[in-house]
Design an enzyme around this catalytic site. Structure first.
Site, PDB file in Angstrom:
ATOM      1  N   SER A   1       1.554  -1.320   6.073  1.00  0.00           N
ATOM      2  CA  SER A   1       1.320  -1.600   4.757  1.00  0.00           C
ATOM      3  C   SER A   1       0.018  -2.430   4.477  1.00  0.00           C
ATOM      4  CB  SER A   1       2.339  -2.637   4.239  1.00  0.00           C
ATOM      5  OG  SER A   1       3.465  -2.105   3.852  1.00  0.00           O
TER       6      SER A   1
ATOM      7  N   SER B   1       4.429  -6.118  -1.543  1.00  0.00           N
ATOM      8  CA  SER B   1       4.231  -4.957  -0.727  1.00  0.00           C
ATOM      9  C   SER B   1       5.068  -4.041  -1.265  1.00  0.00           C
ATOM     10  CB  SER B   1       4.337  -5.459   0.919  1.00  0.00           C
ATOM     11  OG  SER B   1       3.922  -4.377   1.646  1.00  0.00           O
TER      12      SER B   1
ATOM     13  N   LYS C   1      -1.923  -0.623   1.868  1.00  0.00           N
ATOM     14  CA  LYS C   1      -2.020  -0.922   0.277  1.00  0.00           C
ATOM     15  C   LYS C   1      -3.155  -1.759  -0.162  1.00  0.00           C
ATOM     16  CE  LYS C   1       2.905  -1.033  -0.022  1.00  0.00           C
ATOM     17  NZ  LYS C   1       3.438  -1.255   1.420  1.00  0.00           N
TER      18      LYS C   1
END
Length: 413
Positions: free
Chosen positions: A88, A153, A91
Site C-alpha cells: 500500500s 489506506s 498509494k
C-alpha cells in the site's frame, strides 16, 4: 630632437613594462577557491576522532534505506535497489499523481467521485484488504475520498480516484509510471493504484524514498493528509496505521503497507529543527516491528548527521578573470542553493574547490554555466553544483578585444 625621441622611447618602455607586469599578474594568479558560507549547527557534534556507529539495520527486513530530504543523499541502506512489492505504499504514488493532476487543473478538489461497483467489489469491505467505507454507487468530494485512501489506506477509494482521474485504473497506472519517471524512480513499475499484489507491480526502497521526498517537496498540502491520525466515513472511524504518529511528534508521515507476500512495510518521515529525513523499511515481520525499526533509523540519522546550506543561490562565491570583456572579472555562484549532509562535527573539514576553464572569453551571459564547485570531506566528494555567472559580461570594443587577443597569445607561449 634625439632627446625627445629618447624620452618617448623610455616612456613607451615604462608603459609596456607596467602592462606586462599587470598581464602576467592576472595570468599567473591562482584561481581563488570558495569557502563554505554557513556556520555549523550548535550542539550535537561528535568528536572528530570518533567514527559514526553502524546504522541500526532492521534484522529481517527485505530492504531498507534512510535518506536526507534536503540533499537526497543516502545516509544508510541495504538492498535498497532490489525490486520488491510496494504494497500500500503504492498509494503515495497515487497521491502524487492526484496532486499533480489537481495542479494542472485536470481534476478539482470539489469534484464528486463515484464509488463505482468495480471499486467497491475490488477494494471494498468484502475484500481482505483495507477499505474506506464509502457507499457503492454514491459520490463523495475528491478531497474526502483521498483522505479515505491516505489515512485508512482504502483500496476502494484508490480505485475510485483512479477511475475518476483517468477513466480506468489501468489508464491511471500509465500516469503513475509517467510521473515516476519524472521523479527519477528508475526501478519501479505500477499496474494498479492500490498496491495489491500483481504481476509487474514493483518498486525499490530507494525509489520509494525518492517518491516520499518528492511528495513532501512538490505537494505539501497533499502530504499533510498523511499526518491525520484517524478518519471517519459514515459510521466507521478508522485509525492511521502508522504507529509512529503516536510515538514521535516529529513524525508527520508517510504510509504503511502490508500484504502476505510483501510483509509489513513503512515509509516514514520526520522533521526535527530544519532537518528532515525519510526512511523506508520493506518486508518486516509485524506492524509494531516496522515502526520500531523505522524509529531506530530516524533517531540514528538525526543523532549522527546534519544538513547545511553552503551557498545561497545567486550570491557570488568566487570570481574569475575574463578576456575581451567590458569588465575584467566575472562573479561566480550557484543557481540553486548548495546543500550537503555530513557527519556531525565535521563541518570545519569540508574542502570546497572550483573547477573553471583557464581562459574565459566574453560575452558571458547571466546564468551561463562556466564551471563546477565541488565539496569534499575526507577526500571524498560529497556535493557538486554548476558554477554560473551571476552577472553578464558584454564584449569589449574593437581595440579592447585586440589588446586582450595579444595578451592571450603572449600568455599561451
Amino acid at each position: 630632437m634625439k632627446t625627445a625621441v629618447a624620452a618617448r622611447a623610455a616612456l613607451f618602455a615604462a608603459l609596456s613594462a607596467c602592462v606586462l607586469t599587470s598581464a602576467f599578474g592576472v595570468a599567473l594568479a591562482q584561481t581563488p577557491q570558495p569557502q563554505p558560507a554557513a556556520k555549523p549547527a550548535a550542539g550535537g557534534a561528535l568528536s572528530d576522532n570518533l567514527p559514526i556507529p553502524p546504522a541500526p539495520a532492521p534484522k529481517v527486513s527485505k530492504s531498507w534505506i534512510l535518506l536526507d530530504f534536503a540533499t537526497g543523499q543516502v545516509l544508510a541502506g541495504e538492498n535498497a535497489d532490489v525490486r520488491v512489492e510496494p504494497a500500500s505504499i503504492t498509494k503515495v504514488m497515487t497521491s502524487y499523481v492526484l496532486a499533480a493532476e489537481l495542479k494542472a487543473g485536470k481534476i478539482k478538489r470539489e469534484d464528486q467521485v463515484l464509488m463505482s461497483e468495480n471499486a467497491w467489489r475490488t477494494g471494498g469491505a468484502g475484500t481482505d484488504g483495507s477499505y474506506s467505507g464509502f457507499e457503492v454507487n454514491k459520490s463523495a468530494p475528491l478531497v474526502e475520498m483521498e483522505k479515505g485512501m491516505v489515512v485508512q489506506s482504502g483500496n476502494d477509494a484508490a480505485i475510485a480516484l483512479a477511475e475518476h482521474t483517468a477513466g480506468s485504473e489501468q489508464a491511471f497506472a500509465a500516469l503513475m509510471n509517467a510521473y515516476a519517471q519524472r521523479i527519477g524512480m528508475k526501478n519501479s513499475h505500477f499496474v494498479n493504484a492500490t498496491g495489491l499484489s500483481a504481476e509487474g507491480h514493483y518498486s525499490t526502497a530507494h525509489d520509494l524514498a525518492l517518491l516520499g521526498r518528492a511528495l513532501v517537496r512538490d505537494f505539501p498540502e497533499a502530504y499533510s493528509y498523511n499526518s491525520i491520525k484517524q478518519f471517519t466515513v459514515g459510521p466507521i472511524t478508522q485509525p492511521n496505521r502508522n504507529l509512529l504518529l503516536w510515538r514521535d511528534p516529529s513524525v508527520d508521515g508517510i504510509k504503511t503497507g502490508h500484504t502476505s507476500s510483501a510483509g509489513y512495510c513503512l515509509m516514514a518521515s520526520a522533521k526535527r529543527g530544519d532537518q528532515r529525513l525519510v526512511s523506508v523499511v520493506m518486508g518486516d515481520t509485524s506492524e509494531n516491528q516496522r515502526a520500531v525499526d523505522s524509529q531506530a533509523l530516524l533517531n540514528w540519522g538525526f543523532r549522527f548527521y546534519e544538513t547545511h546550506k553552503l551557498y545561497d543561490a545567486g550570491k557570488a562565491i568566487a570570481k574569475q578573470k575574463v578576456w575581451k570583456g567590458q569588465a575584467e572579472e566575472v562573479q561566480l555562484g550557484v543557481a540553486q542553493p548548495l546543500l550537503v549532509s555530513m557527519p556531525r562535527g565535521k563541518y570545519a573539514q569540508l574542502k570546497p574547490t572550483m573547477d573553471v576553464p583557464k581562459t574565459l572569453v566574453a560575452p558571458i551571459k547571466k546564468g551561463q554555466k562556466v564551471g563546477t564547485v565541488k565539496v569534499a570531506l575526507g577526500g571524498k566528494v560529497v556535493a557538486t553544483a554548476p558554477l554560473v555567472a551571476i552577472d553578464g559580461i558584454e564584449e569589449a570594443g574593437f581595440f579592447g578585444r585586440l589588446w586582450d587577443t595579444f595578451w592571450m597569445w603572449w600568455d599561451s607561449e
